[in-house]
Enzyme design. Structure first.
Site, PDB file in Angstrom:
ATOM      1  N   ASN A  23     -36.443   0.182  36.047  1.00 48.89           N
ATOM      2  CA  ASN A  23     -35.211   0.230  35.248  1.00 48.89           C
ATOM      3  C   ASN A  23     -34.377  -0.937  34.883  1.00 48.89           C
ATOM      4  O   ASN A  23     -33.576  -0.920  34.206  1.00 48.89           O
ATOM      5  CB  ASN A  23     -34.502   1.622  36.015  1.00 48.89           C
ATOM      6  CG  ASN A  23     -34.955   2.734  35.812  1.00 48.89           C
ATOM      7  OD1 ASN A  23     -35.995   2.966  35.102  1.00 48.89           O
ATOM      8  ND2 ASN A  23     -34.315   3.832  36.335  1.00 48.89           N
ATOM      9  N   ARG A 394     -45.820   6.771  36.395  1.00 49.11           N
ATOM     10  CA  ARG A 394     -44.716   5.910  35.440  1.00 49.11           C
ATOM     11  C   ARG A 394     -43.786   5.403  36.150  1.00 49.11           C
ATOM     12  O   ARG A 394     -42.964   4.386  35.661  1.00 49.11           O
ATOM     13  CB  ARG A 394     -43.995   7.197  34.663  1.00 49.11           C
ATOM     14  CG  ARG A 394     -44.784   7.795  33.754  1.00 49.11           C
ATOM     15  CD  ARG A 394     -44.083   8.724  32.833  1.00 49.11           C
ATOM     16  NE  ARG A 394     -42.633   7.958  32.494  1.00 49.11           N
ATOM     17  CZ  ARG A 394     -41.691   8.483  32.046  1.00 49.11           C
ATOM     18  NH1 ARG A 394     -41.615   9.934  31.976  1.00 49.11           N
ATOM     19  NH2 ARG A 394     -40.500   8.022  31.633  1.00 49.11           N
TER      20      ARG A 394
END
Ligand code: EPZ
Length: 413
Positions: A23, A394
């Protein structure tokens, strides 16, 4: 797409190298579009989300290449992406909006679909871009923004991580000063701002609710090593809290995980910050209450892994999910392993039990998938985690190898 065969495991012992933060890397990759010069990102995590975004950047005319352990992005010939699928494949693609609009004066992306955990609107992104002078039009399931950006005061209705990142990137090349109020304060935003400043951007206040940006005419290339993945580190700390044992999470930063560390110590798990990373000792012994909040509150991305911990912790633990409207789907899957969980809207009540038993379960999103693997480490017999949707890859780099290396009985099948 993968499936994971998980068996009851002894207390985890050893050291786990924490990967670079997904992120942090995703917005930083989009930030590379703000300059014509090469941008090098060191040690990018081998995640499908990074590959997906790299292919989207290529569709925007960038040259993206791996070079001696780094990712090099050259955005000298930038254009809007033709293929909608690349953008729809992943929510974080919305982060190309700010850079494309700043560089090209026009950006078009398909409206991102919802996902399992919620509707995921982008109204705050668009409200901020309009404040910066963009004309926003919707048609055929997409949104087009046009205009030369000028600095403005932007107030976010909620401290959205993505909207803060998108608007921060757009403001770096806008004419004049921009102030973003009620901005998100996550460490990934601080890292993005520091990365942009290394390219010549003028930013102050990242990590607080008010971020100020002085627009500049152009940004130059840079080389950047993003922060470690605090959510991967937190997930591994939860694994230790379930099996007991002793883990060194190399590279993890305590100052990025204070809410989790306080919760784990409330639960009776010892955590020690060392120069090499975070040491986590022992199993959770007392129940706890968790309310997910924006940073520095408890991260919503660690709610599912902590629910797996609660399933095995004696007593009644309570979770309140305040960020996403549908982020308890792992509860029904954990119940298939014998967990006692009651869900009422945004509240989940977990009665801890020492007796989990293996069963086939399904990963509904990437953090839920990780939680099911963790639960399988403490369930008698085999737990087969069906990750046909490829969710776990992911967000976690080779989770089965990292857990196996410290004694976890996890195989990718
Ligand atoms: C980021 O998503 C993360 N993703 C998420 O991690 C994380 O869960 C989330 O922040 C919250 O911390 C990346 O960084 C790539 P938001 P983002 O905008 O930016 C609503 C993971 O598991 N909202 O802060 O999409 C939204 O619906 C992923 O790694 C609006 O209403 O999060 C949600 O309910 C999952 N309008 C809440 O705010 C908007 O314009 C938080 O969203 C934007 C958001």
């Amino acid at each position: 797409m993968a499936h994971y065969a998980v068996r009851e495991s002894p207390p985890l012992r050893g050291e786990i190298q924490v990967s670079t933060s997904k992120n942090a890397v995703l917005p930083i990759m989009c930030g590379a579009l703000l300059t014509r010069e090469d941008v090098r990102i060191e040690h990018p995590p081998e995640l499908t989300d990074v590959h997906t975004l790299a292919s989207l950047l290529s569709a925007c005319g960038c040259r993206v290449r791996h070079d001696q352990g780094g990712l090099v992005i050259a955005a000298d010939a930038l254009k809007n992406p033709d293929d909608e699928d690349d953008v729809r494949a992943m929510r974080a693609s919305v982060l190309v909006l700010g850079p494309l609009l700043s560089r090209l004066g026009e950006a078009r992306i398909p409206l991102p679909g919802g996902c399992a955990i919620g509707q995921r609107p982008i109204d705050q992104h668009l409200k901020g871009m309009a404040a910066l002078g963009a004309r926003v039009t919707f048609d055929h399931g997409g949104v087009t923004l046009r205009g030369k950006l000028r600095g403005a005061v932007i107030y976010l209705d909620m401290p959205s991580v993505g909207a803060t990142e998108n608007l921060l990137m757009a403001a770096t090349l806008a004419e004049g000063s921009t102030r973003i109020e009620n901005a998100a304060k996550e460490p990934e935003i601080v890292d993005l701002a520091a990365f942009l400043c290394s390219m010549g951007a003028k930013i102050s206040g990242a990590g607080t609710s008010t971020i100020c940006v002085e627009g500049v005419s152009a940004l130059h290339g840079t080389s950047w090593t993003p922060i470690a993945d605090r959510i991967e580190a937190g997930t591994m700390a939860c694994a230790c809290a379930m099996t007991g044992g002793e883990l060194l999470l190399r590279g993890a930063r305590a100052d990025h995980l204070r809410s989790l560390l306080f919760k784990l110590s409330e639960a009776g798990v010892h955590v020690q910050d060392t120069p090499g990373g975070l040491m986590v000792f022992g199993r959770a012994k007392q129940p706890f209450e968790i309310r997910t909040m924006v940073y520095p509150g408890f991260p919503t991305d660690l709610q599912a892994p902590m629910m797996a911990v609660a399933c095995r912790t004696p007593g009644t633990s309570v979770f309140l999910e305040t960020i996403f409207e549908n982020r308890f789907m792992h509860a029904a899957e954990l119940a298939r392993l014998g967990a006692h969980i009651r869900v009422e809207n945004r509240v989940a009540i977990v009665e801890g039990t020492p007796f989990l038993t293996g069963a086939p379960v399904r990963a509904t999103d990437l953090r839920a998938g990780a939680a099911l693997i963790l639960a399988g480490l403490c369930a008698e017999g085999e737990t087969l985690v069906d990750d046909g949707g490829g969710h776990i890859d992911r967000g976690y780099v080779r989770i089965e190898e990292k857990l196996s290396a410290v004694g976890g009985n996890v195989k990718r099948v």
